[in-house]
Design an enzyme around this catalytic site. Structure first.
Site, PDB file in Angstrom:
ATOM      1  N   ASN A 171       7.865  42.714 -42.371  1.00 60.59           N
ATOM      2  CA  ASN A 171       6.315  42.606 -42.129  1.00 60.59           C
ATOM      3  C   ASN A 171       5.682  43.671 -41.950  1.00 60.59           C
ATOM      4  O   ASN A 171       5.887  44.661 -41.082  1.00 60.59           O
ATOM      5  CB  ASN A 171       6.239  41.548 -40.664  1.00 60.59           C
ATOM      6  CG  ASN A 171       4.841  41.491 -40.298  1.00 60.59           C
ATOM      7  OD1 ASN A 171       3.830  41.671 -41.066  1.00 60.59           O
ATOM      8  ND2 ASN A 171       4.779  41.201 -39.255  1.00 60.59           N
ATOM      9  N   CYS A 172       4.840  43.938 -42.893  1.00 62.76           N
ATOM     10  CA  CYS A 172       4.081  45.253 -43.005  1.00 62.76           C
ATOM     11  C   CYS A 172       3.201  45.344 -41.851  1.00 62.76           C
ATOM     12  O   CYS A 172       3.220  46.444 -41.161  1.00 62.76           O
ATOM     13  CB  CYS A 172       3.040  45.214 -44.036  1.00 62.76           C
ATOM     14  SG  CYS A 172       1.824  46.235 -44.271  1.00 62.76           S
ATOM     15  N   PHE A 173       2.865  44.188 -41.107  1.00 68.94           N
ATOM     16  CA  PHE A 173       1.801  44.430 -39.843  1.00 68.94           C
ATOM     17  C   PHE A 173       2.797  44.113 -38.546  1.00 68.94           C
ATOM     18  O   PHE A 173       2.031  44.314 -37.548  1.00 68.94           O
ATOM     19  CB  PHE A 173       0.941  43.227 -39.845  1.00 68.94           C
ATOM     20  CG  PHE A 173      -0.324  43.541 -40.701  1.00 68.94           C
ATOM     21  CD1 PHE A 173      -1.482  44.229 -40.228  1.00 68.94           C
ATOM     22  CD2 PHE A 173      -0.199  43.222 -41.994  1.00 68.94           C
ATOM     23  CE1 PHE A 173      -2.336  44.561 -40.885  1.00 68.94           C
ATOM     24  CE2 PHE A 173      -1.468  43.691 -42.934  1.00 68.94           C
ATOM     25  CZ  PHE A 173      -2.383  44.318 -42.315  1.00 68.94           C
TER      26      PHE A 173
END
Length: 238
Positions: free
Chosen positions: A135-137
């Site tokens: 997950n990038c975030f």
């Protein structure tokens, strides 16, 4: 003079094909530096260029009766769920410095634009550990922008080709916690709390800040029919 492509809603495949085409044309010196903003329809998970492993259930995700698409970005980084977000793209050239310095030169217009809207942002501090999180975030590096409470707000990714740079990023406006939990089970969801703003207000403030930061005027110009044909033809060759 930069080109400004008006806000565009399209599929993930189309949006990434446009970004690749803009970079290629800029490298060929047949297209000026460009700023654009866009949204994704249907909802999409974009994968980083080198992200070949991801949860198997992503291939069959459905939200509100519609299948969620998967698309590969031309840039690096990890997966981004594009729902309730606004994405920006900058294509330009001749920026000097290392990768993080170029990120920050481009991100300055985001900081100034959101400050004008009453939202203060600063850079994240996470190191390379982000590569282990799909997950990038889930983490905020020195190339990402976070809210005062530490919530990651804008995640950006970059591709450099010769003197040209493509940088695009997702601005989280109204993320849905239930959908987030389905895509990233076990991850902590932090809601985003912003002033009441519509997307046109946000885009207008960001364009004004970009004009100052890049010391340029913008010529608004939608993609023409011939450009769309070139973009589609280029995408079919990938």
């Amino acid at each position: 003079m930069w080109r400004l492509i008006p806000l565009l809603e399209a599929s993930g495949d189309s949006q990434m094909a446009i970004d690749r085409w803009l970079l290629e044309q800029h490298l060929l010196r047949s297209h000026p530096p460009t700023l654009r903003f866009y949204t994704w329809s249907p909802l999409t998970i974009s994968l980083g260029y080198h992200q070949h492993k991801y949860p198997e259930h992503w291939q069959n995700l459905v939200w509100q009766g519609q299948k969620i698409n998967l698309v590969q970005r031309p840039t690096g980084g990890r997966a981004v769920l594009h729902q309730g977000d606004l994405t920006y793209t900058v294509v330009t050239s001749n920026l000097t410095g290392n990768r993080v310095e170029i990120y920050q030169k481009i991100c300055e217009f985001l900081i100034q634009g959101w400050r004008a809207l009453g939202v203060e942002l600063h850079y994240g501090t996470a190191g390379r550990g982000y590569i282990h999180n799909p997950n990038c975030f889930g983490t905020a590096t020195g190339a990402d922008l976070v809210l005062p409470n530490g919530t990651k707000f804008i995640g950006s990714a970059q591709l450099r080709r010769g003197v040209a740079t493509l940088q695009h990023g997702s601005i989280r406006l109204q993320p849905d916690g239930e959908l987030f939990a389905r895509v990233f089970p076990g991850e902590t969801f932090t809601p985003v709390r912003l002033p009441q703003l519509d997307i046109k207000e946000i885009v207008t403030a960001l364009i004004a800040a970009a004009s100052r930061c890049f010391d340029t005027d913008f010529k608004e110009q939608p993609l023409s029919q011939s450009e769309w044909e070139a973009i589609v033809a280029g995408a079919s060759c990938k």
